[in-house]
Design a protein around this motif. Structure first.
Motif, PDB file in Angstrom:
ATOM      1  N   LYS A  94      53.134  44.545  46.078  1.00  0.00           N
ATOM      2  CA  LYS A  94      53.829  44.784  44.810  1.00  0.00           C
ATOM      3  C   LYS A  94      54.305  43.467  44.217  1.00  0.00           C
ATOM      4  O   LYS A  94      54.900  42.643  44.908  1.00  0.00           O
ATOM      5  CB  LYS A  94      55.022  45.707  45.059  1.00  0.00           C
ATOM      6  N   THR A  95      54.009  43.262  42.934  1.00  0.00           N
ATOM      7  CA  THR A  95      54.566  42.141  42.180  1.00  0.00           C
ATOM      8  C   THR A  95      55.480  42.740  41.114  1.00  0.00           C
ATOM      9  O   THR A  95      55.656  43.954  41.057  1.00  0.00           O
ATOM     10  CB  THR A  95      53.458  41.287  41.522  1.00  0.00           C
ATOM     11  N   HIS A  96      56.028  41.912  40.250  1.00  0.00           N
ATOM     12  CA  HIS A  96      56.910  42.439  39.213  1.00  0.00           C
ATOM     13  C   HIS A  96      56.160  43.272  38.179  1.00  0.00           C
ATOM     14  O   HIS A  96      56.760  44.137  37.546  1.00  0.00           O
ATOM     15  CB  HIS A  96      57.707  41.315  38.538  1.00  0.00           C
ATOM     16  N   MET A  97      54.853  43.066  38.030  1.00  0.00           N
ATOM     17  CA  MET A  97      54.088  43.807  37.028  1.00  0.00           C
ATOM     18  C   MET A  97      52.977  44.685  37.598  1.00  0.00           C
ATOM     19  O   MET A  97      52.521  45.596  36.925  1.00  0.00           O
ATOM     20  CB  MET A  97      53.448  42.833  36.028  1.00  0.00           C
ATOM     21  N   TYR A  98      52.519  44.398  38.813  1.00  0.00           N
ATOM     22  CA  TYR A  98      51.327  45.055  39.332  1.00  0.00           C
ATOM     23  C   TYR A  98      51.480  45.527  40.776  1.00  0.00           C
ATOM     24  O   TYR A  98      52.310  45.023  41.524  1.00  0.00           O
ATOM     25  CB  TYR A  98      50.131  44.080  39.310  1.00  0.00           C
ATOM     26  N   LEU A  99      50.609  46.453  41.137  1.00  0.00           N
ATOM     27  CA  LEU A  99      50.321  46.763  42.529  1.00  0.00           C
ATOM     28  C   LEU A  99      48.910  46.250  42.773  1.00  0.00           C
ATOM     29  O   LEU A  99      47.986  46.577  42.027  1.00  0.00           O
ATOM     30  CB  LEU A  99      50.347  48.274  42.804  1.00  0.00           C
ATOM     31  N   GLU A 118      47.988  39.325  50.296  1.00  0.00           N
ATOM     32  CA  GLU A 118      49.338  38.769  50.135  1.00  0.00           C
ATOM     33  C   GLU A 118      49.296  37.463  49.337  1.00  0.00           C
ATOM     34  O   GLU A 118      50.143  37.231  48.470  1.00  0.00           O
ATOM     35  CB  GLU A 118      49.994  38.539  51.496  1.00  0.00           C
ATOM     36  N   LYS A 119      48.310  36.608  49.611  1.00  0.00           N
ATOM     37  CA  LYS A 119      48.198  35.327  48.891  1.00  0.00           C
ATOM     38  C   LYS A 119      47.909  35.555  47.405  1.00  0.00           C
ATOM     39  O   LYS A 119      48.486  34.898  46.546  1.00  0.00           O
ATOM     40  CB  LYS A 119      47.107  34.442  49.497  1.00  0.00           C
ATOM     41  N   LEU A 120      47.021  36.499  47.108  1.00  0.00           N
ATOM     42  CA  LEU A 120      46.745  36.797  45.701  1.00  0.00           C
ATOM     43  C   LEU A 120      47.982  37.403  45.049  1.00  0.00           C
ATOM     44  O   LEU A 120      48.288  37.097  43.897  1.00  0.00           O
ATOM     45  CB  LEU A 120      45.539  37.728  45.558  1.00  0.00           C
ATOM     46  N   GLY A 121      48.705  38.229  45.784  1.00  0.00           N
ATOM     47  CA  GLY A 121      49.963  38.785  45.264  1.00  0.00           C
ATOM     48  C   GLY A 121      50.959  37.699  44.918  1.00  0.00           C
ATOM     49  O   GLY A 121      51.626  37.759  43.877  1.00  0.00           O
ATOM     50  N   GLU A 122      51.064  36.682  45.769  1.00  0.00           N
ATOM     51  CA  GLU A 122      51.946  35.544  45.489  1.00  0.00           C
ATOM     52  C   GLU A 122      51.498  34.815  44.228  1.00  0.00           C
ATOM     53  O   GLU A 122      52.314  34.454  43.383  1.00  0.00           O
ATOM     54  CB  GLU A 122      51.948  34.559  46.657  1.00  0.00           C
ATOM     55  N   PHE A 123      50.200  34.602  44.101  1.00  0.00           N
ATOM     56  CA  PHE A 123      49.667  33.921  42.921  1.00  0.00           C
ATOM     57  C   PHE A 123      49.972  34.714  41.656  1.00  0.00           C
ATOM     58  O   PHE A 123      50.414  34.147  40.656  1.00  0.00           O
ATOM     59  CB  PHE A 123      48.159  33.707  43.069  1.00  0.00           C
ATOM     60  N   VAL A 124      49.755  36.017  41.717  1.00  0.00           N
ATOM     61  CA  VAL A 124      50.023  36.874  40.557  1.00  0.00           C
ATOM     62  C   VAL A 124      51.503  36.804  40.203  1.00  0.00           C
ATOM     63  O   VAL A 124      51.877  36.680  39.039  1.00  0.00           O
ATOM     64  CB  VAL A 124      49.577  38.327  40.832  1.00  0.00           C
TER      65      VAL A 124
END
Length: 149
Positions: A94-99, A118-124
């Protein structure tokens, strides 16, 4: 193919340890992009968003029903859900805008799927929204209202 889809395919499916992936707009609960052949139905989106809306301990106890399979939840916190079913699994970040959703199947390393997701989530979370605005790929209606003030 959109730039978002290309980014997702390159960073996740490119590992050869992610079978399929999708990006879901969190607040609208709609599918943004998905890997070819991976359809995430509205009830699956609801299941994943509810996994974060509920107490993570409850999601961990109850597990997840995703893509017509029961998954045992092995990690559930405010930012990640990891669930497995025999030799396959689903990772949700989970990010602030996406799953960000990624699946793995038999013969793939779950740890590689987790790390890539997880790494792509951090980037997003840290910069994709700003980058997409600069590139003109994120419209005003897609922007997080908290970032426009």
């Amino acid at each position: 193919m959109s730039h978002l889809q290309t980014l997702m395919l390159d960073t996740l499916l490119g590992t050869k340890h992610v079978d399929s992936a999708a990006l879901i707009k969190l607040h609208e609960r709609t599918l943004c992009v998905a890997s070819p052949g991976f359809s995430v139905m509205p009830n699956d989106i609801r299941t994943l968003t509810n996994g974060f809306a509920k107490n993570p301990l409850q999601a961990r106890r109850e597990g997840l029903y995703f893509k017509e399979k029961d998954y045992k939840c092995v990690r559930a916190d405010d930012y990640s859900l990891y669930a497995k079913n025999e030799n396959s699994g689903v990772i949700v970040v989970k990010t602030h805008m996406y799953l960000l959703v990624a699946t793995y199947t038999e013969g793939m390393y779950p740890s590689v799927c987790v790390e890539a997701t997880e790494k792509l989530g951090e980037f997003v979370s840290q910069g994709l929204s700003s980058l997409l605005v600069v590139l003109g790929l994120l419209t005003a209606c897609d922007r997080d209202p908290a970032q426009t003030s």
